[in-house]
Design a protein around this motif. Structure first.
Motif, PDB file in Angstrom:
ATOM      1  N   TRP A  95      35.335-112.696  25.986  1.00  0.00           N
ATOM      2  CA  TRP A  95      35.762-111.761  25.408  1.00  0.00           C
ATOM      3  C   TRP A  95      37.309-112.373  26.080  1.00  0.00           C
ATOM      4  O   TRP A  95      38.781-111.764  25.059  1.00  0.00           O
ATOM      5  N   SER A  96      37.508-112.602  27.119  1.00  0.00           N
ATOM      6  CA  SER A  96      39.314-112.395  27.635  1.00  0.00           C
ATOM      7  C   SER A  96      39.621-113.929  26.683  1.00  0.00           C
ATOM      8  O   SER A  96      40.666-113.946  26.109  1.00  0.00           O
ATOM      9  N   ARG A  97      38.630-114.955  26.376  1.00  0.00           N
ATOM     10  CA  ARG A  97      39.192-116.327  25.149  1.00  0.00           C
ATOM     11  C   ARG A  97      39.411-115.329  24.669  1.00  0.00           C
ATOM     12  O   ARG A  97      40.500-115.815  23.368  1.00  0.00           O
ATOM     13  N   LEU A  98      38.054-114.747  23.698  1.00  0.00           N
ATOM     14  CA  LEU A  98      39.107-114.045  22.772  1.00  0.00           C
ATOM     15  C   LEU A  98      40.072-113.210  22.563  1.00  0.00           C
ATOM     16  O   LEU A  98      41.092-113.120  20.813  1.00  0.00           O
ATOM     17  N   SER A  99      39.941-112.403  23.215  1.00  0.00           N
ATOM     18  CA  SER A  99      41.638-111.820  23.815  1.00  0.00           C
ATOM     19  C   SER A  99      42.634-111.938  23.608  1.00  0.00           C
ATOM     20  O   SER A  99      43.733-111.788  23.118  1.00  0.00           O
ATOM     21  N   ASP A 100      42.774-113.423  24.187  1.00  0.00           N
ATOM     22  CA  ASP A 100      43.904-114.051  24.577  1.00  0.00           C
ATOM     23  C   ASP A 100      43.954-114.747  23.395  1.00  0.00           C
ATOM     24  O   ASP A 100      45.648-115.082  23.159  1.00  0.00           O
ATOM     25  N   ALA A 101      43.200-115.408  22.054  1.00  0.00           N
ATOM     26  CA  ALA A 101      43.304-116.264  21.013  1.00  0.00           C
ATOM     27  C   ALA A 101      44.552-115.080  20.553  1.00  0.00           C
ATOM     28  O   ALA A 101      45.243-115.530  19.629  1.00  0.00           O
ATOM     29  N   ILE A 102      43.313-113.927  19.662  1.00  0.00           N
ATOM     30  CA  ILE A 102      44.221-113.422  19.364  1.00  0.00           C
ATOM     31  C   ILE A 102      45.525-112.242  19.718  1.00  0.00           C
ATOM     32  O   ILE A 102      46.598-112.736  18.215  1.00  0.00           O
ATOM     33  N   ALA A 103      45.334-112.526  20.909  1.00  0.00           N
ATOM     34  CA  ALA A 103      47.395-112.279  21.350  1.00  0.00           C
ATOM     35  C   ALA A 103      48.091-113.070  21.354  1.00  0.00           C
ATOM     36  O   ALA A 103      49.007-112.860  20.733  1.00  0.00           O
ATOM     37  N   SER A 104      47.356-114.669  21.276  1.00  0.00           N
ATOM     38  CA  SER A 104      48.035-115.603  21.111  1.00  0.00           C
ATOM     39  C   SER A 104      48.451-115.606  19.545  1.00  0.00           C
ATOM     40  O   SER A 104      49.922-115.628  18.863  1.00  0.00           O
ATOM     41  N   VAL A 105      48.327-115.034  18.717  1.00  0.00           N
ATOM     42  CA  VAL A 105      48.119-115.518  17.130  1.00  0.00           C
ATOM     43  C   VAL A 105      49.271-113.875  16.729  1.00  0.00           C
ATOM     44  O   VAL A 105      50.348-114.292  15.919  1.00  0.00           O
ATOM     45  N   LEU A 106      48.983-112.599  17.613  1.00  0.00           N
ATOM     46  CA  LEU A 106      50.392-111.630  17.253  1.00  0.00           C
ATOM     47  C   LEU A 106      51.872-111.777  17.617  1.00  0.00           C
ATOM     48  O   LEU A 106      51.759-111.459  17.431  1.00  0.00           O
ATOM     49  N   LYS A 107      51.140-112.956  18.125  1.00  0.00           N
ATOM     50  CA  LYS A 107      52.938-113.934  19.270  1.00  0.00           C
ATOM     51  C   LYS A 107      53.201-113.743  18.368  1.00  0.00           C
ATOM     52  O   LYS A 107      54.585-114.162  18.812  1.00  0.00           O
ATOM     53  N   ALA A 108      52.766-114.867  17.624  1.00  0.00           N
ATOM     54  CA  ALA A 108      53.519-116.485  17.313  1.00  0.00           C
ATOM     55  C   ALA A 108      54.843-116.152  16.305  1.00  0.00           C
ATOM     56  O   ALA A 108      54.852-114.646  15.236  1.00  0.00           O
ATOM     57  N   GLY A 109      55.516-116.587  16.677  1.00  0.00           N
ATOM     58  CA  GLY A 109      56.607-116.501  14.929  1.00  0.00           C
ATOM     59  C   GLY A 109      57.113-117.115  14.248  1.00  0.00           C
ATOM     60  O   GLY A 109      55.886-118.183  13.987  1.00  0.00           O
ATOM     61  N   PRO A 110      57.572-117.776  13.091  1.00  0.00           N
ATOM     62  CA  PRO A 110      58.221-118.710  11.764  1.00  0.00           C
ATOM     63  C   PRO A 110      58.835-119.814  12.534  1.00  0.00           C
ATOM     64  O   PRO A 110      57.810-120.581  12.596  1.00  0.00           O
ATOM     65  N   GLU A 111      58.804-119.581  13.899  1.00  0.00           N
ATOM     66  CA  GLU A 111      58.784-121.486  14.459  1.00  0.00           C
ATOM     67  C   GLU A 111      57.216-121.840  14.877  1.00  0.00           C
ATOM     68  O   GLU A 111      57.956-123.023  15.260  1.00  0.00           O
ATOM     69  N   GLU A 112      56.990-121.142  15.277  1.00  0.00           N
ATOM     70  CA  GLU A 112      55.026-121.755  15.370  1.00  0.00           C
ATOM     71  C   GLU A 112      54.714-121.796  14.109  1.00  0.00           C
ATOM     72  O   GLU A 112      53.051-122.298  14.579  1.00  0.00           O
ATOM     73  N   VAL A 113      54.851-121.555  13.125  1.00  0.00           N
ATOM     74  CA  VAL A 113      54.081-121.682  11.736  1.00  0.00           C
ATOM     75  C   VAL A 113      53.874-123.570  11.553  1.00  0.00           C
ATOM     76  O   VAL A 113      55.068-123.933  11.376  1.00  0.00           O
TER      77      VAL A 113
END
Length: 113
Positions: A95-113
């Motif tokens: 769950w920790s790995r999944l929630s960290d991964a989801i948080a990373s996706v939600l925090k991503a900005g255009p410069e990370e794409v």
């Protein structure tokens, strides 16, 4: 306005294991413990809880024994087993790995794409 959140499929077992890991509980007490810890954000329907308790007991992750509840009624009390503690650790890590991964996706900005 309701502040409850929907559970993702598969998280109920983990929540029950966590609640029972904090001390023996009867079925309804498990609902109340999850509700209390989540500050009422998680509301588990009784119709979902009891099949889950049966499933967890069948898997050997919890064990039960009959006892007397606070209101002097007979109730089945659940305890975590050694296998259940191991499963809870595993699910918590996943769950920790999944929630960290989801948080990373939600925090991503255009410069990370």
């Amino acid at each position: 306005m309701s502040h409850s959140v929907e559970l993702l499929q598969g998280t109920l077992d983990m929540l029950i294991l966590k609640a029972v890991s904090l001390g023996p509980l009867h079925g309804y007490g498990t609902l109340l413990r999850i509700q209390q810890i989540s500050k009422s954000a998680l509301q588990i329907p009784q119709g979902s809880l009891y099949p889950a308790l049966y499933r967890l007991e069948h898997k050997g992750w919890i064990t039960s024994e009959w006892g007397e509840s606070e209101n002097r009624r007979e109730a089945k009390y659940y305890r975590l087993t050694a296998r259940g503690r191991k499963q809870l650790r595993s699910e918590t890590e996943q769950w920790s790995r999944l929630s960290d991964a989801i948080a990373s996706v939600l925090k991503a900005g255009p410069e990370e794409v």
